[in-house]
Design a protein around this motif. Sequence first.
Motif, short mmCIF file in Angstrom:
data_model
loop_
_atom_site.label_atom_id
_atom_site.label_comp_id
_atom_site.label_asym_id
_atom_site.label_seq_id
_atom_site.Cartn_x
_atom_site.Cartn_y
_atom_site.Cartn_z
N GLY A 278 2.96 -4.78 4.26
CA GLY A 278 3.53 -3.39 5.17
C GLY A 278 4.66 -3.65 6.03
N ALA A 282 8.85 -2.85 6.50
CA ALA A 282 9.66 -2.21 7.17
C ALA A 282 10.76 -2.15 7.57
CB ALA A 282 8.53 -1.83 8.14
N PHE A 287 7.17 3.03 9.45
CA PHE A 287 6.70 2.32 8.54
C PHE A 287 6.36 0.81 8.90
CE2 PHE A 287 10.23 4.75 6.28
CZ PHE A 287 9.11 4.81 5.11
#
Length: 391
Positions: A278, A282, A287
């Motif tokens: 993740g 981002a 995020f």
Amino acid sequence: MLAALVTDLAFNCRSLAAAFRAIQWEAPPLWLGLLAAGSPACYTLGCLTLGRWSDHLGRRVSAVSGLGLTALFILAHYLATGVWQLVIFASLSGAGLSLFWPTVSAWFSDLAAGTRRGLNRALGNFNVAWSSGMVLGALLGGGLYRLIGPGTFLVLVGLVSLVALGLFWVPQVPRTSGAAEAQQDEAPWVPPEITARFLLSARLVSFLAWFMTGVNLTILPKLASVLGMPESQTGVAIAAYYVTVVAFFWVGRNSSRWQYRRWPIALPVPLAVVGMSGVAAARSLPFFVFGCLIAGACTALAASTALYYALHGRAEGRAASTAIHEAVVGLGAVAGAIVSGFVAEAMTVRLGLEASLRGCFLLVAALAILIGLAQVVAWQVMRRSSAKPAQ
């Protein structure tokens, strides 16, 4: 607890402030990696050589001495005129902390109620304290450096000095109180070979968690700078990593259901994979926060289990045992910082700076998978070796 909170607040703030100053001096990723690695490298060496001193010299003397050295070398950060000087002073400050953290970990264990539940609660409070300090340190490091720049280091010297003075009012407990026996009397006896099996698996994911932390502290500030994010937002993203850690510690401090269960030492692997993937993808603060929150859960489980199994069942030599635990922490942080800095530096020519920085987070995800496989192999080998005498 307050000593653990304020010390980690100051040291995490120092790490970020040093990184921001090096970025202002246009330090390349490799130098950022060396800067992030210097402190945990000397910390690891210090834990292996000095960490057991408090078993002989006393908790208070060792802890205050460590904080005094740390304050001195943080002050030297303010006087630095180049990145190489920051690397040296950061390394020496880590050596100072190697006298403090194993001592304080053992000190908390000494103050436990003498039962398995008492140890769990004492270590839970300790973990909540230091991880809360990491959250506040990340927030303070981003905001304070934006306001006063290098003056941040002077503020931190004051905080560390206050902690050292406060330790003179913390009681010391005789270390021959039979805590280990009380722990075993309260719950079913656990064979040493079972504890050793859980401890090894926990230390594997502990290395993974702190490798990931080293990568975060090295690469995330640089990636945020490339994306045009201000220092305060970088601090928020790193603080999110520790917010989950605090939450997990707070829940686990009053529960023993996770002890001697396999899921707390297995779950960090997929959490690291998802969290770091993740962060790698981002492009904005929400995020980054999302990825860091998930990755923080990995660190929470790894830190809780590794420290608990290092101390459970021990009445003597607790500082020595926690020194090994802290050495694993330091080794993971060193490896994460140096490897990520080197990889980013080497791949920038081929992939560009931003892509190479993002690739470092994917490297952590790949390592997590390898650690998971190593856990399975080690568990099976140790189980078979412990079963042989019974045959």
